[in-house]
Write a protein that holds these residues in place. Structure first.
Motif, PDB file in Angstrom:
ATOM      1  N   GLY A  70      76.427  35.583  63.178  1.00  6.86           N
ATOM      2  CA  GLY A  70      75.511  36.660  63.518  1.00  6.86           C
ATOM      3  C   GLY A  70      75.660  37.099  64.960  1.00  6.86           C
ATOM      4  N   VAL A  71      74.791  38.021  65.382  1.00  2.00           N
ATOM      5  CA  VAL A  71      74.803  38.519  66.747  1.00  2.00           C
ATOM      6  C   VAL A  71      74.381  37.393  67.693  1.00  2.00           C
ATOM      7  N   ALA A  72      74.915  37.385  68.902  1.00  2.00           N
ATOM      8  CA  ALA A  72      74.599  36.320  69.858  1.00  2.00           C
ATOM      9  C   ALA A  72      73.195  36.476  70.430  1.00  2.00           C
ATOM     10  N   THR A  73      72.774  37.700  70.696  1.00  2.00           N
ATOM     11  CA  THR A  73      71.442  37.937  71.278  1.00  2.00           C
ATOM     12  C   THR A  73      70.737  39.011  70.463  1.00  2.00           C
ATOM     13  N   MET A  74      70.844  40.255  70.910  1.00  2.00           N
ATOM     14  CA  MET A  74      70.349  41.400  70.149  1.00  2.00           C
ATOM     15  C   MET A  74      71.397  42.510  70.259  1.00  2.00           C
ATOM     16  N   CYS A  82      68.430  47.232  64.544  1.00  2.00           N
ATOM     17  CA  CYS A  82      68.479  46.260  65.634  1.00  2.00           C
ATOM     18  C   CYS A  82      68.682  44.869  65.045  1.00  2.00           C
ATOM     19  N   TYR A  83      69.831  44.270  65.308  1.00  2.00           N
ATOM     20  CA  TYR A  83      70.176  42.942  64.802  1.00  2.00           C
ATOM     21  C   TYR A  83      69.714  41.904  65.821  1.00  2.00           C
ATOM     22  N   VAL A  84      69.056  40.880  65.332  1.00  2.00           N
ATOM     23  CA  VAL A  84      68.378  39.931  66.214  1.00  2.00           C
ATOM     24  C   VAL A  84      68.776  38.507  65.864  1.00  2.00           C
TER      25      VAL A  84
END
Length: 431
Positions: A70-74, A82-84
């Motif tokens: 997944g994304v490291a942060t946002m 917005c991927y979190v």
């Protein structure tokens, strides 16, 4: 657009997000579950601190992105999703999360992905470098605005760059192989990431996001909210002020606008047709030579350029604008003795047929009355179809439309507006 409560209580109400988390534990070691209450509290804090960003902030759709893939942060994609990372939310204080919310929505408001698409191909191949330059543009304003951001943020000073620039200006100063793992998603650098859903959403309940038209409406609404904020509460950071001004009063490339006006006028004049016996019609032989039919001809337009040489006009500015006009005329096939240039202040000083800008003698330096130059142009033996006036606008104009196409190229940001029937292009020689 429905807004979510600031501090949702899972015990008392259903999940306020319209797109709840997928079923947990898709991975044998998924890590922490997304603390949605903390994340949404941070968004509420961001909207409270900067109310002019509220509509844009609440337009973002939350998509949990757990695990090592997944994304490291946002991060954000082009569709305002917005991927979190749940682990990032767990370890980051609410004030810093609020700053990250604003950081991510700034990528979308400033159309960073659209601007990245217009970069040279060599730059587009390095999305991390683009992302760092974009972060420098955004964080510069956020830190000046007193917002908290997590450690490790990108700032212009880290690369020896000055504050207040756009990411396109910062990009040459960012190393080609930066050692930073910055990745804010395709909503920033324009390159789709593995953790993003496609344009229509992903598997399960991942939403489709919003389209370009709604995104543009959000940008304009946010810019208007910023203007209202300035009128009632004070100032904005310089970068946001510049952005809002550009959205509400977009600057047009004067070279393109002037070129388009001259091309269109030349095409209009050249579209006129007339009959001529110099070249008989091809149908004449069919009549046995008893009748000679005229043929249609499409004449090239004649153009007059009236140059304001009063004391308020600089020679370099005039030469630059004249070069644009004569260049366009050459491209459309109008040159040689079909272009007349008249130097005029309160009187006409020189009239010349030119083939290039260097042949023009810019005489004058007195008062200003472009009506004199326009009348002189229309009194030439070869009456022009198009008259282009290069002026700072501080002049009188004819009382009524003329019998030709009249284009005013206004040099200077404060040039007064001519009558409505004059085609107008504003020339900003600083661009």
């Amino acid at each position: 657009m429905q807004e979510e409560p600031p501090y949702p209580d899972p015990e008392r109400s259903p999940d306020p997000d319209p797109y709840p988390d997928p079923d947990p534990d898709p991975d044998p070691s998924p890590g922490p579950v997304l603390d949605r209450a903390k994340l949404l509290a941070a968004r509420y804090a961001a909207a409270e601190a900067r109310p002019y960003l509220a509509s844009a902030l609440y337009a973002l759709t939350v998509v949990p992105s757990p695990g090592p893939s997944g994304v490291a942060t946002m991060g954000v994609d082009r569709h305002w999703r917005c991927y979190v990372s749940p682990a990032f939310v767990e370890r980051t204080p609410v004030p810093e999360l609020a700053g990250v919310w604003i950081h991510e929505v700034a990528h979308l408001l400033r159309d960073h992905h659209g601007r990245a698409d217009r970069l040279p191909p060599a730059d587009q191949r390095d999305p991390v470098r683009i992302n760092i330059a974009q972060d420098c543009e955004i964080n510069d304003d956020l830190l000046a605005d007193g917002l908290a951001l997590p450690a490790g943020r990108m700032e212009p000073r880290l690369f020896g760059l000055s504050k207040g620039g756009l990411f396109e200006e910062y990009l040459p100063g960012v190393p080609a192989t930066p050692p930073h793992g910055v990745d804010c998603g395709s909503g920033a650098h324009g390159i789709a990431r593995p953790w993003e859903a496609g344009p229509g959403g992903g598997e399960g309940r991942t939403p489709s996001g919003i389209g370009p038209a709604e995104a543009e409406a959000l940008r304009r609404a946010t810019a208007q909210a910023m203007r209202a904020h300035q009128r009632t509460r004070g100032t904005l950071p310089a970068g946001w002020d510049r952005w809002a001004r550009e959205v509400l009063e977009p600057t047009v490339d004067w070279r393109r606008a002037l070129s388009g006006a001259v091309r269109e006028a030349a095409a209009w004049a050249g579209g006129a047709v007339d009959y001529t016996y110099r070249r008989p019609s091809r149908r004449t032989p069919a009549l046995g030579g008893r009748v000679v039919l005229p043929s249609l001809r499409r004449p090239l337009p004649r153009v007059a350029i009236v140059i304001d040489t009063s004391g308020s006009m600089g020679e370099e500015e005039l030469a630059a604008a004249l070069g644009e006009v004569t260049g366009v005329l050459r491209e459309v096939g109008v040159g040689g003795n079909r272009v007349a240039v008249l130097a005029c202040d309160a009187d006409v000083h020189t009239v010349a047929r030119v083939t290039r800008g260097g042949q023009v003698e810019l005489a004058g330096g007195g008062g200003t009355d472009m009506r004199v130059g326009i009348r002189a142009a229309l009194s030439l033996p070869d009456r022009p179809n198009v008259v282009v006036v290069l002026t700072d606008g501080y002049t009188s104009w004819p009382q009524e439309p003329q019998s030709c196409r009249l284009i005013a190229a206004l040099i200077g940001a404060d040039a007064p507006q001519p009558p409505h029937w004059v085609e107008t292009v504003r020339v900003d020689l600083t661009r």
